[in-house]
Design an enzyme around this catalytic site. Structure first.
Site, PDB file in Angstrom:
ATOM      1  NE  ARG A 117      -1.332   2.474   2.720  1.00 37.98           N
ATOM      2  CZ  ARG A 117      -0.780   3.682   3.054  1.00 37.98           C
ATOM      3  NH1 ARG A 117      -0.748   4.843   2.152  1.00 37.98           N
ATOM      4  NH2 ARG A 117      -0.078   3.676   4.324  1.00 37.98           N
ATOM      5  CG  ASP A 118       3.214   4.152   2.935  1.00 40.69           C
ATOM      6  OD1 ASP A 118       3.346   5.242   2.117  1.00 40.69           O
ATOM      7  OD2 ASP A 118       3.738   4.589   4.094  1.00 40.69           O
ATOM      8  CG  HIS A 176       3.775   4.304   8.961  1.00 44.28           C
ATOM      9  ND1 HIS A 176       3.220   3.168   8.052  1.00 44.28           N
ATOM     10  CD2 HIS A 176       3.999   5.118   8.292  1.00 44.28           C
ATOM     11  CE1 HIS A 176       3.280   3.631   6.951  1.00 44.28           C
ATOM     12  NE2 HIS A 176       3.697   4.758   7.013  1.00 44.28           N
ATOM     13  CG  HIS A 230       8.071   7.280   5.760  1.00 40.12           C
ATOM     14  ND1 HIS A 230       7.789   7.245   4.455  1.00 40.12           N
ATOM     15  CD2 HIS A 230       6.872   6.699   6.431  1.00 40.12           C
ATOM     16  CE1 HIS A 230       6.568   6.561   4.199  1.00 40.12           C
ATOM     17  NE2 HIS A 230       6.068   6.568   5.573  1.00 40.12           N
ATOM     18  CB  CYS A 273       8.647  11.635   1.770  1.00 40.76           C
ATOM     19  SG  CYS A 273       8.100  12.896   2.543  1.00 40.76           S
ATOM     20  CG  ASN A 295       6.923   2.793   4.172  1.00 41.95           C
ATOM     21  OD1 ASN A 295       6.205   3.143   5.012  1.00 41.95           O
ATOM     22  ND2 ASN A 295       6.457   2.645   3.018  1.00 41.95           N
TER      23      ASN A 295
HETATM   24 MG    MG Z   1       3.661   6.226   5.124  1.00 37.50          MG
END
Ligand code: MG
Length: 310
Positions: free
Chosen positions: A14-15, A206, A208, A239, A248
């Site tokens: 997803r991310d 979560h 990064h 980002c 991530n």
């Molecule tokens: Mg994220």
């Protein structure tokens, strides 16, 4: 108290994928999720139910959910922006849904067109829908450590959102460093504060690796008592506000960090790397994970050339 083992939550499908411009074929998405399941990841954010106009990459969300091979004991989660997305996710058979509320007013408005208070109201409706379907709702507090518009986000703002949503019977709170602006001292402070306010709420982080502080922040979180961390295979993602920034914290790197420290993750590193290599091959560029590129310490020792190290 630090944990005896940790849970890595895979968010790459997803991310990570949502940052990619080229449409990743559904077959590849399904294959990657299946490999991650085989790797032993027990919680996988498989997709998100967002408007296909806004995020075309996720337009096959329902198909991905229907085609993945579900491994017993693994939670396949979907991120949702609103009640409509939540209903679509629940209909698709997602085991859990996740809602993001951004801690800073201006970025939440930009993200979903709502004030933070309006998002909290929406969260209550989504929580009711999830409870009706007997599925857990996790809430991610975005920009918990910094906002691209407002800069540093006061801890009180994060705490206020955390307290408000904790009343809705949610199953977990995730503190997200969505842009990767946080540092370990901030992680220690915010985690301690939220744990003091909501001592029984399961917490995850979560993080990064935008500025290379990803693993340092993970370790700070672990030392502050967190045992659940999001990560993305290969370090996929990025980002949106810092072009060129890495994504991530890489699943391989976080698994390796804990395993080399003697803290079990239950994840088969080689299977994760197999998934990352498939994605690399499709994208045609190397992914930033250190362990994907260099290997574990054991692998380094095994292949070290006997050159003089100065
Ligand atoms: Mg994220």
């Amino acid at each position: 108290m630090t944990a005896q083992s940790v849970t890595i939550v895979e968010v790459g499908p997803r991310d990570g994928f949502q940052m990619e411009k080229a449409f990743i074929p559904t077959d590849l998405k399904v294959r990657v999720v299946d490999l991650l399941s085989e790797a032993g990841l027990r919680s996988i954010e498989a997709t998100s139910f967002v408007s296909p106009k806004v995020v075309p990459q996720m337009s096959d969300a329902a198909e991905v959910m229907s085609r993945i091979t579900r491994r017993a004991g693994t939670i396949y989660k979907a991120l949702v922006p609103n009640l409509r997305g939540a209903q679509a996710a629940l209909d698709s058979g997602a085991d859990a849904v996740e809602l993001v509320i951004v801690a800073s007013e201006s970025f939440n408005r930009r993200n979903v067109g709502l004030s933070v208070d309006e998002s909290i109201v929406a969260c209550e409706e989504i929580a009711a829908a999830a409870q009706g379907a007997e599925r857990p709702l996790e809430v991610v507090i975005g920009c918990s450590f910094g906002c691209p518009i407002e800069g540093l986000v006061p801890e009180e703002q994060v705490e206020r959102v955390a307290q408000a949503v904790s009343a809705f019977g949610i199953s977990r709170l995730s503190l997200a460093d969505s842009i990767g602006s946080g540092n370990p001292a901030q992680v220690t402070r915010l985690v301690s504060r939220i744990r003091a306010t909501l001592p029984t709420m399961p917490l995850s982080l979560h993080l990064h690796n935008t500025r290379g502080l990803g693993l340092a922040n993970v370790l700070a979180g672990f030392q502050a008592g967190v045992d659940t961390f999001d990560a993305g295979l290969g370090g996929l993602g990025g980002c949106p506000v810092f072009p060129g920034a890495t994504g991530n914290v890489a699943t391989e790197d976080i698994v390796n960090l804990f395993e080399e420290m003697g803290i079990p993750t239950g994840v088969d590193l080689e299977k994760v790397r197999e998934a990352s290599r498939l994605v690399q091959q499709f994208l045609g560029r190397p992914l930033p994970s250190y362990i994907l590129r260099v290997g574990t310490a054991r692998e380094l020792f095994a292949r070290a050339e006997l050159a003089r190290v100065s």
